[in-house]
Design a protein around this motif. Sequence first.
Motif, short mmCIF file in Angstrom:
data_model
loop_
_atom_site.label_atom_id
_atom_site.label_comp_id
_atom_site.label_asym_id
_atom_site.label_seq_id
_atom_site.Cartn_x
_atom_site.Cartn_y
_atom_site.Cartn_z
N ASN A 132 0.86 -1.18 0.00
CA ASN A 132 0.00 0.00 0.00
C ASN A 132 0.90 1.23 0.00
OD1 ASN A 132 -1.79 2.06 0.39
ND2 ASN A 132 -2.65 1.28 2.31
N ILE A 133 0.91 1.96 -1.12
CA ILE A 133 1.79 3.13 -1.24
C ILE A 133 1.07 4.43 -0.90
CG2 ILE A 133 3.28 2.00 -2.93
CD1 ILE A 133 1.84 3.63 -5.11
N SER A 134 -0.17 4.33 -0.47
CA SER A 134 -0.88 5.54 -0.06
C SER A 134 -0.28 6.08 1.24
CB SER A 134 -2.37 5.24 0.15
OG SER A 134 -3.01 6.35 0.75
N PRO A 135 -0.13 7.40 1.37
CA PRO A 135 0.44 7.95 2.61
C PRO A 135 -0.53 7.95 3.78
CG PRO A 135 -0.15 9.72 1.11
CD PRO A 135 -0.36 8.44 0.36
N SER A 136 -1.83 7.74 3.50
CA SER A 136 -2.78 7.89 4.60
C SER A 136 -3.93 6.88 4.58
CB SER A 136 -3.37 9.31 4.59
OG SER A 136 -3.98 9.57 3.33
N ALA A 137 -4.27 6.34 3.42
CA ALA A 137 -5.47 5.51 3.32
C ALA A 137 -5.17 4.04 3.58
CB ALA A 137 -6.10 5.66 1.94
N THR A 138 -6.12 3.36 4.23
CA THR A 138 -6.06 1.91 4.43
C THR A 138 -7.02 1.25 3.45
OG1 THR A 138 -5.47 2.10 6.76
CG2 THR A 138 -6.51 0.05 6.06
N PHE A 139 -6.59 0.13 2.86
CA PHE A 139 -7.41 -0.54 1.86
C PHE A 139 -7.70 -1.98 2.28
CE2 PHE A 139 -5.17 2.74 -0.53
CZ PHE A 139 -6.22 3.34 -1.20
N ASP A 140 -8.95 -2.36 2.10
CA ASP A 140 -9.37 -3.75 2.31
C ASP A 140 -10.14 -4.17 1.07
OD1 ASP A 140 -9.94 -6.23 3.23
OD2 ASP A 140 -11.34 -5.60 4.80
N LEU A 141 -9.41 -4.64 0.07
CA LEU A 141 -10.01 -4.98 -1.22
C LEU A 141 -10.67 -6.35 -1.17
CD1 LEU A 141 -7.07 -3.87 -3.55
CD2 LEU A 141 -9.04 -2.51 -2.81
N GLY A 142 -11.65 -6.54 -2.02
CA GLY A 142 -12.25 -7.85 -2.17
C GLY A 142 -11.38 -8.74 -3.04
N PRO A 143 -11.76 -10.00 -3.20
CA PRO A 143 -10.99 -10.91 -4.07
C PRO A 143 -10.86 -10.35 -5.48
CG PRO A 143 -12.62 -12.12 -2.79
CD PRO A 143 -12.93 -10.67 -2.60
N ALA A 144 -9.68 -10.47 -6.05
CA ALA A 144 -9.42 -9.98 -7.40
C ALA A 144 -8.51 -10.96 -8.12
CB ALA A 144 -8.79 -8.59 -7.35
N THR A 145 -8.50 -10.88 -9.44
CA THR A 145 -7.66 -11.77 -10.24
C THR A 145 -6.24 -11.23 -10.32
OG1 THR A 145 -9.54 -12.50 -11.58
CG2 THR A 145 -7.33 -12.84 -12.50
N LEU A 146 -5.30 -12.06 -9.89
CA LEU A 146 -3.88 -11.72 -9.98
C LEU A 146 -3.30 -12.45 -11.19
CD1 LEU A 146 -1.24 -10.50 -8.72
CD2 LEU A 146 -0.98 -12.71 -7.56
N SER A 147 -2.73 -11.69 -12.12
CA SER A 147 -2.08 -12.26 -13.30
C SER A 147 -0.57 -12.16 -13.14
CB SER A 147 -2.51 -11.52 -14.57
OG SER A 147 -3.91 -11.63 -14.76
N VAL A 148 0.11 -13.28 -13.37
CA VAL A 148 1.57 -13.34 -13.25
C VAL A 148 2.14 -13.78 -14.59
CG1 VAL A 148 3.51 -14.45 -12.09
CG2 VAL A 148 1.46 -13.83 -10.79
N ALA A 149 3.17 -13.08 -15.04
CA ALA A 149 3.84 -13.43 -16.30
C ALA A 149 5.33 -13.59 -16.04
CB ALA A 149 3.60 -12.35 -17.34
N VAL A 150 5.91 -14.62 -16.64
CA VAL A 150 7.34 -14.90 -16.54
C VAL A 150 7.92 -14.94 -17.95
CG1 VAL A 150 9.06 -16.63 -15.92
CG2 VAL A 150 7.18 -16.13 -14.35
N THR A 151 9.05 -14.28 -18.14
CA THR A 151 9.70 -14.24 -19.44
C THR A 151 11.14 -14.70 -19.31
OG1 THR A 151 8.32 -12.36 -20.10
CG2 THR A 151 10.27 -12.80 -21.43
N LYS A 152 11.53 -15.65 -20.14
CA LYS A 152 12.92 -16.10 -20.17
C LYS A 152 13.81 -15.00 -20.76
CE LYS A 152 11.91 -20.26 -18.75
NZ LYS A 152 12.37 -20.77 -17.45
N ARG A 153 15.02 -14.90 -20.24
CA ARG A 153 15.94 -13.85 -20.70
C ARG A 153 16.50 -14.17 -22.09
NH1 ARG A 153 20.17 -14.58 -16.35
NH2 ARG A 153 19.21 -16.65 -16.37
N ARG A 154 16.56 -13.15 -22.92
CA ARG A 154 17.28 -13.27 -24.18
C ARG A 154 18.78 -13.40 -23.91
NH1 ARG A 154 14.25 -15.03 -28.25
NH2 ARG A 154 12.56 -13.64 -28.83
N ILE A 155 19.49 -13.96 -24.87
CA ILE A 155 20.94 -14.09 -24.76
C ILE A 155 21.58 -12.90 -25.45
CG2 ILE A 155 22.93 -15.52 -25.30
CD1 ILE A 155 21.02 -17.91 -25.31
N PRO A 156 22.34 -12.09 -24.74
CA PRO A 156 22.92 -10.88 -25.36
C PRO A 156 23.97 -11.24 -26.40
CG PRO A 156 23.79 -11.19 -23.15
CD PRO A 156 22.72 -12.22 -23.32
#
Length: 275
Positions: A251-275
């Motif tokens: 939580n990067i808000s300087p003052s507010a507190t958050f209690d969010l409901g369930p949400a979809t978290l998307s995760v992506a992984v990318t293999k590194r290119r070879i320089p």
Amino acid sequence: MPNLRAAAFRQSATEIGVEGLAAVATSTTAATTLAGLSFNGLDGIAATSRGLLLDAQKGFAFVVDTRAAKEFALAHWLVGGADGGRLFVRCFDAGTVIRENIAGDVLASLTTLQWNIPSKAWTGGAVMADASLNRRMTVRLAEAVAFAQIGIVGFDGQIELEALRLYGLPEHAPALLCGTPTLPVGQREFAAEVAWDLPNLAPGATSLLDVAVAGCRQGDLADAALASSTRFIELDAAAWTNSTVRVMARNISPSATFDLGPATLSVAVTKRRIP
């Protein structure tokens, strides 16, 4: 694959793979399935300025649905036009189980295919060379072969592979399996989605969640996004362990507190290119 070097990625700290191709090996194996005999990357492969230098037991192959299409032509190019490499074919039934040493499963032009017992594969009986007129190989598969790996291995020694192409007859459009959920190899990007019900987050507070991402390795690039109603929840993601991405919500808000409901978290992984 017009240029393997351009499509190469780091599967792990010691392994290299190529987008759209399965890494294969002629070493002894107990595996008997298409998934068990196809790899996203292997060691014994090094990047050069123009190609990939493969140890004798390593290679790359297209993975093809051959239930309708039965005839293919494989063409390759080694850096500098060098001779080398041998045809490599594995045959699988409709259940993606290896067909071991069945006569007539595969025929090839300009070479006699030999059954390699340790690797459960057919390999060309001669090195591919311009002088032998066998740099381009035509392969014919039996009716019972539903899927196949068709490619090249070093076999006699190292080869510096630059390009690899597979052609079929114009009346067929056989599917290539690499990069699909059925066969997640030859794949640089991986993704996962989970539901995340974040706890009550005070200003500056954080929460951690480990997400399973098959194929992920330490050192991979990771990103995460949450379908939430606030922009004050910042996400960081890292390839934490093999097959696991750790996501931190802050939580990067300087003052507010958050209690969010369930949400979809998307995760992506990318293999590194070879320089």
